[in-house]
Design a protein around this motif. Structure first.
Motif, PDB file in Angstrom:
ATOM      1  N   PRO A  52     -19.559  12.454  -4.687  1.00 46.43           N
ATOM      2  CA  PRO A  52     -19.194  10.896  -4.472  1.00 46.43           C
ATOM      3  C   PRO A  52     -20.663  10.374  -4.020  1.00 46.43           C
ATOM      4  N   ARG A  53     -20.735   9.072  -4.046  1.00 49.79           N
ATOM      5  CA  ARG A  53     -21.795   8.438  -3.673  1.00 49.79           C
ATOM      6  C   ARG A  53     -21.566   6.989  -3.289  1.00 49.79           C
ATOM      7  N   PRO A  54     -22.104   6.495  -2.677  1.00 46.11           N
ATOM      8  CA  PRO A  54     -22.054   4.779  -2.511  1.00 46.11           C
ATOM      9  C   PRO A  54     -21.666   4.159  -3.656  1.00 46.11           C
ATOM     10  N   VAL A  55     -20.731   3.021  -3.486  1.00 47.57           N
ATOM     11  CA  VAL A  55     -20.523   2.038  -4.669  1.00 47.57           C
ATOM     12  C   VAL A  55     -20.355   0.854  -4.098  1.00 47.57           C
ATOM     13  N   ALA A  56     -20.310  -0.184  -4.966  1.00 49.64           N
ATOM     14  CA  ALA A  56     -20.194  -1.529  -4.438  1.00 49.64           C
ATOM     15  C   ALA A  56     -18.684  -1.696  -3.654  1.00 49.64           C
ATOM     16  N   GLU A  57     -18.703  -2.703  -2.777  1.00 45.15           N
ATOM     17  CA  GLU A  57     -17.310  -2.942  -2.263  1.00 45.15           C
ATOM     18  C   GLU A  57     -16.512  -3.414  -3.017  1.00 45.15           C
ATOM     19  N   SER A  58     -16.752  -4.318  -4.246  1.00 49.18           N
ATOM     20  CA  SER A  58     -15.948  -4.574  -5.423  1.00 49.18           C
ATOM     21  C   SER A  58     -15.145  -3.426  -6.032  1.00 49.18           C
ATOM     22  N   ILE A  59     -15.928  -2.460  -6.274  1.00 48.86           N
ATOM     23  CA  ILE A  59     -15.332  -1.146  -6.920  1.00 48.86           C
ATOM     24  C   ILE A  59     -14.475  -0.408  -6.006  1.00 48.86           C
ATOM     25  N   GLU A  60     -14.932  -0.192  -4.624  1.00 48.24           N
ATOM     26  CA  GLU A  60     -14.172   0.242  -3.830  1.00 48.24           C
ATOM     27  C   GLU A  60     -12.844  -0.361  -3.692  1.00 48.24           C
ATOM     28  N   ALA A  61     -12.801  -1.466  -3.493  1.00 46.59           N
ATOM     29  CA  ALA A  61     -11.647  -2.437  -3.333  1.00 46.59           C
ATOM     30  C   ALA A  61     -10.690  -2.288  -4.558  1.00 46.59           C
ATOM     31  N   ALA A  62     -11.380  -2.452  -5.684  1.00 43.80           N
ATOM     32  CA  ALA A  62     -10.385  -2.397  -7.108  1.00 43.80           C
ATOM     33  C   ALA A  62      -9.752  -0.755  -7.148  1.00 43.80           C
ATOM     34  N   VAL A  63     -10.536   0.210  -6.783  1.00 43.17           N
ATOM     35  CA  VAL A  63     -10.029   1.463  -6.844  1.00 43.17           C
ATOM     36  C   VAL A  63      -8.823   1.671  -5.790  1.00 43.17           C
ATOM     37  N   TYR A  64      -9.137   0.999  -4.722  1.00 46.92           N
ATOM     38  CA  TYR A  64      -7.909   1.277  -3.755  1.00 46.92           C
ATOM     39  C   TYR A  64      -6.708   0.379  -4.079  1.00 46.92           C
ATOM     40  N   ARG A  65      -6.869  -0.717  -4.715  1.00 43.48           N
ATOM     41  CA  ARG A  65      -5.721  -1.555  -5.184  1.00 43.48           C
ATOM     42  C   ARG A  65      -4.960  -0.999  -6.542  1.00 43.48           C
ATOM     43  N   ILE A  66      -5.910  -0.178  -7.004  1.00 42.40           N
ATOM     44  CA  ILE A  66      -5.338   0.256  -8.431  1.00 42.40           C
ATOM     45  C   ILE A  66      -4.653   1.704  -8.182  1.00 42.40           C
ATOM     46  N   VAL A  67      -5.023   2.377  -7.044  1.00 42.54           N
ATOM     47  CA  VAL A  67      -3.967   3.680  -6.621  1.00 42.54           C
ATOM     48  C   VAL A  67      -2.822   2.959  -5.777  1.00 42.54           C
ATOM     49  N   GLN A  68      -3.036   1.869  -4.958  1.00 43.47           N
ATOM     50  CA  GLN A  68      -2.019   1.446  -4.200  1.00 43.47           C
ATOM     51  C   GLN A  68      -0.872   1.011  -5.326  1.00 43.47           C
ATOM     52  N   GLU A  69      -1.135   0.175  -6.351  1.00 43.86           N
ATOM     53  CA  GLU A  69      -0.255  -0.400  -7.408  1.00 43.86           C
ATOM     54  C   GLU A  69       0.362   0.637  -7.959  1.00 43.86           C
ATOM     55  N   ALA A  70      -0.516   1.806  -8.596  1.00 44.53           N
ATOM     56  CA  ALA A  70      -0.075   2.889  -9.187  1.00 44.53           C
ATOM     57  C   ALA A  70       1.131   3.590  -8.650  1.00 44.53           C
ATOM     58  N   LEU A  71       0.980   4.012  -7.119  1.00 46.69           N
ATOM     59  CA  LEU A  71       1.697   4.735  -6.509  1.00 46.69           C
ATOM     60  C   LEU A  71       3.176   3.925  -6.345  1.00 46.69           C
ATOM     61  N   THR A  72       2.948   2.551  -6.120  1.00 45.43           N
ATOM     62  CA  THR A  72       4.152   1.432  -5.995  1.00 45.43           C
ATOM     63  C   THR A  72       5.130   1.725  -7.278  1.00 45.43           C
ATOM     64  N   ASN A  73       4.516   1.832  -8.649  1.00 47.95           N
ATOM     65  CA  ASN A  73       5.001   1.929  -9.812  1.00 47.95           C
ATOM     66  C   ASN A  73       5.847   3.360  -9.770  1.00 47.95           C
ATOM     67  N   VAL A  74       5.231   4.180  -9.186  1.00 50.35           N
ATOM     68  CA  VAL A  74       5.763   5.544  -9.428  1.00 50.35           C
ATOM     69  C   VAL A  74       7.213   5.387  -8.595  1.00 50.35           C
ATOM     70  N   ARG A  75       7.079   4.986  -7.288  1.00 50.65           N
ATOM     71  CA  ARG A  75       8.178   4.968  -6.439  1.00 50.65           C
ATOM     72  C   ARG A  75       9.215   3.981  -7.196  1.00 50.65           C
ATOM     73  N   LYS A  76       8.826   2.963  -7.970  1.00 53.52           N
ATOM     74  CA  LYS A  76       9.825   1.865  -8.463  1.00 53.52           C
ATOM     75  C   LYS A  76      10.495   2.613  -9.586  1.00 53.52           C
ATOM     76  N   HIS A  77       9.635   3.138 -10.647  1.00 55.48           N
ATOM     77  CA  HIS A  77      10.111   3.565 -11.915  1.00 55.48           C
ATOM     78  C   HIS A  77      10.171   4.765 -12.532  1.00 55.48           C
ATOM     79  N   ALA A  78       9.385   5.913 -11.772  1.00 55.69           N
ATOM     80  CA  ALA A  78       9.142   7.278 -12.385  1.00 55.69           C
ATOM     81  C   ALA A  78      10.381   8.202 -11.886  1.00 55.69           C
ATOM     82  N   GLY A  79      10.873   7.883 -10.764  1.00 53.42           N
ATOM     83  CA  GLY A  79      12.017   8.794 -10.313  1.00 53.42           C
ATOM     84  C   GLY A  79      11.675  10.080 -10.294  1.00 53.42           C
TER      85      GLY A  79
END
Length: 367
Positions: free
Chosen positions: A274-301
């Motif tokens: 791991p190495r430092p990255v731009a804040e925009s990339i950090e925020a995007a990774v965080y939100r994508i993981v957050q959204e993906a986990l939400t979709n797992v709870r709602k749809h994956a069973g």
């Protein structure tokens, strides 16, 4: 624009009338000159009415008429040719302006040499024509500068509008992520509550406390987003939740806490350094993981999820589950993910996983 056009035509008309009166008036008073001299005076002045349509042609006509007229009648100043020279310097393209200079010098010289004018007249006429050309050039430069400033102002306005639209889109994505993540988690916990409350009241109390905590956290995050709307300059500080608890900021360092709060069994793996990255990339990774986990709870069973972060020339983020697989959804989750990744210059793919279930994979360029 129409009013400006009418004003411009009025000014041109007034100039034309003034030039005609200044040129022809002395030919009529006090002693009228022969008709052909008056005709030359009109030819040396009246065409300036069309000076904007054909600057070079008007200059040739009024210059020739004035050159012939001065053989018999010497005006105080050749107003028609002076206005024509001013118009050439003001309105003509560069090559025509440059080509006109030697022609103007030759025509003025002939008009002064043939009648045998003295040195004082040479100086007066030379100064007048140089001043007319310089004034036209100055007006042209001023108009170009004004147009350049107007274009810069237009571009700045467009940039402000684009920045505002981008900020609105970012806020909409954050609102979507906060609401869907928190509400989805509350729904899962609430559905489990009635079942547990009969068999294990203590565990049910923990679940209901978690629901309340999730709700408080969501409200605090929403307040943070709304505060940024009210005061965009104050967007860098942390948001605070219930009882002064700092909320998770969308950063890579907070991914473990996000996974723990998700209520899922997430196995997280990191490959590479791991190495430092731009804040925009950090925020995007965080939100994508957050959204993906939400979709797992709602749809994956399913509760089993694999999160893999691979560091190399790109940062690759992969979230996969072993649930029901791809399903139809009318929401904006995947579209928002793609927009976030695209805003960082990356790509996102989503579909069936390698071992069944569903997989979301995002790649962010780091070089």
């Amino acid at each position: 624009m129409l009013a400006a056009g009418r004003v411009g035509r009025a000014v041109d008309g007034a100039l034309a009338v003034g030039v005609v009166l200044a040129t022809v008036g002395p030919l009529l008073l006090p002693d009228p000159k022969p008709w052909w001299i008056i005709g030359l005076g009109l030819s040396a002045s009246l065409p300036v009415w069309w000076r904007r349509r054909a600057p070079m042609l008007v200059a040739v006509v009024v210059g020739a008429a004035m050159s012939v007229m001065v053989m018999w009648e010497k005006p105080f100043l050749p107003f028609g040719p002076l206005l024509a020279v001013y118009t050439i310097a003001d309105l003509s393209p560069t090559w025509k302006r440059l080509a006109a200079i030697p022609a103007i010098v030759a025509a003025v010289g002939v008009s002064l040499v043939l009648p045998g004018e003295d040195d004082e007249t040479f100086r007066l006429m030379g100064t007048a024509f140089v001043a007319a050309y310089a004034l036209g050039t100055s007006v042209r430069a001023s108009r170009s500068r004004t147009a350049e400033l107007a274009e810069r102002a237009r571009r700045r306005e467009q940039e402000h509008v684009a920045a505002a639209a981008e900020e609105r889109t970012r806020i909409a994505r954050d609102m979507h992520d906060i609401v869907t993540h928190s509400v989805g988690l509350m729904v899962v916990q609430a559905e489990a509550g009635p079942v547990v409350v009969r068999s294990d009241p203590d565990k049910a109390e923990v679940i209901f406390d978690a629901i309340a905590g999730t709700g408080r956290s969501a409200l605090a995050e929403l307040r943070g987003v709304l505060a940024a709307l009210r005061n965009p300059a104050d967007g860098g500080g942390p948001a605070w939740g219930h009882a002064g608890e700092a909320l998770l900021q969308p950063r890579l360092a907070n991914l473990p806490a996000l996974l723990e709060r998700s209520g899922l069994d997430v196995v997280s793996t990191t490959a590479g350094t791991p190495r430092p990255v731009a804040e925009s990339i950090e925020a995007a990774v965080y939100r994508i993981v957050q959204e993906a986990l939400t979709n797992v709870r709602k749809h994956a069973g399913t509760r089993a999820v694999r999160l893999t972060l691979t560091w190399g020339e790109n940062l690759t983020v992969e979230i996969a589950d072993d649930g029901r697989g791809p399903g139809e959804s009318g929401g904006y989750g995947l579209a928002g993910m793609r927009e976030r990744v695209a805003a960082c210059g990356g790509t996102l793919t989503a579909g069936a996983g390698r071992n069944g279930g569903f997989m979301v994979k995002a790649e962010f360029p780091l070089e």
